[in-house]
Design a protein around this motif. Sequence first.
Motif, short mmCIF file in Angstrom:
data_model
loop_
_atom_site.label_atom_id
_atom_site.label_comp_id
_atom_site.label_asym_id
_atom_site.label_seq_id
_atom_site.Cartn_x
_atom_site.Cartn_y
_atom_site.Cartn_z
N ASP A 39 11.89 -2.21 54.34
CA ASP A 39 13.33 -2.46 54.25
C ASP A 39 13.83 -2.28 52.81
O ASP A 39 14.94 -1.79 52.59
CB ASP A 39 13.67 -3.90 54.67
CG ASP A 39 13.44 -4.16 56.16
OD1 ASP A 39 13.43 -3.19 56.94
OD2 ASP A 39 13.28 -5.34 56.51
N VAL A 40 13.02 -2.71 51.85
CA VAL A 40 13.41 -2.55 50.45
C VAL A 40 13.58 -1.07 50.12
O VAL A 40 14.57 -0.66 49.50
CB VAL A 40 12.37 -3.21 49.51
CG1 VAL A 40 12.71 -2.93 48.04
CG2 VAL A 40 12.28 -4.72 49.75
N LEU A 41 12.63 -0.26 50.57
CA LEU A 41 12.71 1.18 50.30
C LEU A 41 13.95 1.80 50.93
O LEU A 41 14.52 2.75 50.40
CB LEU A 41 11.46 1.90 50.81
CG LEU A 41 10.15 1.58 50.08
CD1 LEU A 41 9.02 2.45 50.64
CD2 LEU A 41 10.28 1.79 48.58
N LEU A 47 18.17 -2.16 41.84
CA LEU A 47 17.68 -1.69 43.15
C LEU A 47 16.55 -0.68 42.95
O LEU A 47 15.55 -0.71 43.67
CB LEU A 47 18.83 -1.08 43.96
CG LEU A 47 18.47 -0.53 45.33
CD1 LEU A 47 17.83 -1.58 46.23
CD2 LEU A 47 19.71 0.06 46.00
N GLU A 48 16.71 0.21 41.98
CA GLU A 48 15.66 1.20 41.71
C GLU A 48 14.36 0.51 41.30
O GLU A 48 13.27 0.91 41.72
CB GLU A 48 16.11 2.19 40.62
CG GLU A 48 17.13 3.21 41.11
CD GLU A 48 16.79 3.79 42.49
OE1 GLU A 48 15.67 4.32 42.65
OE2 GLU A 48 17.62 3.68 43.42
N GLY A 49 14.50 -0.52 40.46
CA GLY A 49 13.31 -1.29 40.06
C GLY A 49 12.64 -1.95 41.25
O GLY A 49 11.41 -1.93 41.37
N ALA A 50 13.44 -2.51 42.15
CA ALA A 50 12.90 -3.15 43.35
C ALA A 50 12.16 -2.14 44.21
O ALA A 50 11.07 -2.40 44.73
CB ALA A 50 14.03 -3.80 44.16
N LYS A 51 12.74 -0.96 44.35
CA LYS A 51 12.10 0.08 45.17
C LYS A 51 10.78 0.53 44.57
O LYS A 51 9.83 0.81 45.30
CB LYS A 51 13.05 1.26 45.34
CG LYS A 51 14.20 0.93 46.28
CD LYS A 51 15.03 2.15 46.62
CE LYS A 51 16.19 1.71 47.50
NZ LYS A 51 16.85 2.82 48.17
N SER A 52 10.72 0.65 43.26
CA SER A 52 9.47 1.11 42.69
C SER A 52 8.38 0.04 42.84
O SER A 52 7.21 0.37 43.09
CB SER A 52 9.66 1.63 41.26
OG SER A 52 9.44 0.64 40.32
N ILE A 53 8.74 -1.23 42.74
CA ILE A 53 7.77 -2.31 43.00
C ILE A 53 7.27 -2.24 44.46
O ILE A 53 6.07 -2.32 44.74
CB ILE A 53 8.40 -3.69 42.72
CG1 ILE A 53 8.70 -3.86 41.23
CG2 ILE A 53 7.50 -4.82 43.22
CD1 ILE A 53 9.64 -5.04 40.90
N ALA A 54 8.21 -2.06 45.39
CA ALA A 54 7.86 -2.01 46.82
C ALA A 54 6.98 -0.80 47.13
O ALA A 54 6.00 -0.90 47.89
CB ALA A 54 9.13 -1.97 47.67
N GLU A 55 7.33 0.31 46.54
CA GLU A 55 6.59 1.55 46.79
C GLU A 55 5.13 1.42 46.35
O GLU A 55 4.21 1.79 47.06
CB GLU A 55 7.29 2.68 46.03
CG GLU A 55 6.93 4.05 46.51
CD GLU A 55 7.85 5.11 45.89
OE1 GLU A 55 8.48 4.84 44.84
OE2 GLU A 55 7.91 6.21 46.46
N GLU A 56 4.96 0.87 45.16
CA GLU A 56 3.60 0.72 44.63
C GLU A 56 2.80 -0.28 45.47
O GLU A 56 1.61 -0.05 45.74
CB GLU A 56 3.69 0.23 43.17
CG GLU A 56 2.38 0.35 42.43
CD GLU A 56 2.47 -0.24 41.01
OE1 GLU A 56 3.55 -0.17 40.38
OE2 GLU A 56 1.45 -0.77 40.56
#
Length: 152
Positions: A108-110, A131-140
């Motif tokens: 959902d974050v992505l 939001l971009e920071g959150a997505k990169s954390i989620a992706e990793e």
Amino acid sequence: MKKMNVESFNLDHTKVKAPYVRLVGVTEGANGDKVYKYDIRFKQPNKEHMEMAGLHSIEHLMAENIRNHMDNVLDISPMGCQTGFYLSILNNDSYDEALVALEKTLQDVLAADEVPACNEVQCGWAANHSLEGAKSIAEEMLAKKDEWREVF
Ligand SMILES: [Zn+2]
């Protein structure tokens, strides 16, 4: 080391291998209800951490979305060391269900196009979001989901 009151202060943070999802403990109330508390470690302690704005945004996104994937979520809150979150769940002992809910929540974050509640009415530091920071954390974190069960 002296035995501390806080469970995670008794955990040797140099021995863990992030990312992982660890059951911290189960607390049973007088009426038999049980709270399951998890340590969801995103980053290797003392080597990496989440940047504050992305951490804050992924906190909002996970808090809002995980409740769509699992009942009885009491809380999901960031650690002050910025390496992970604590997740507390009432009356559900399934580690597997917690992992599935976490995975869906990170997806959902992505997919998110905004951070929920990032305004001065609903948040205590509304200017501090990414939001971009959150997505990169989620992706990793999602890329390493095969490692989540392995704590050490
Ligand atoms: Zn906030």
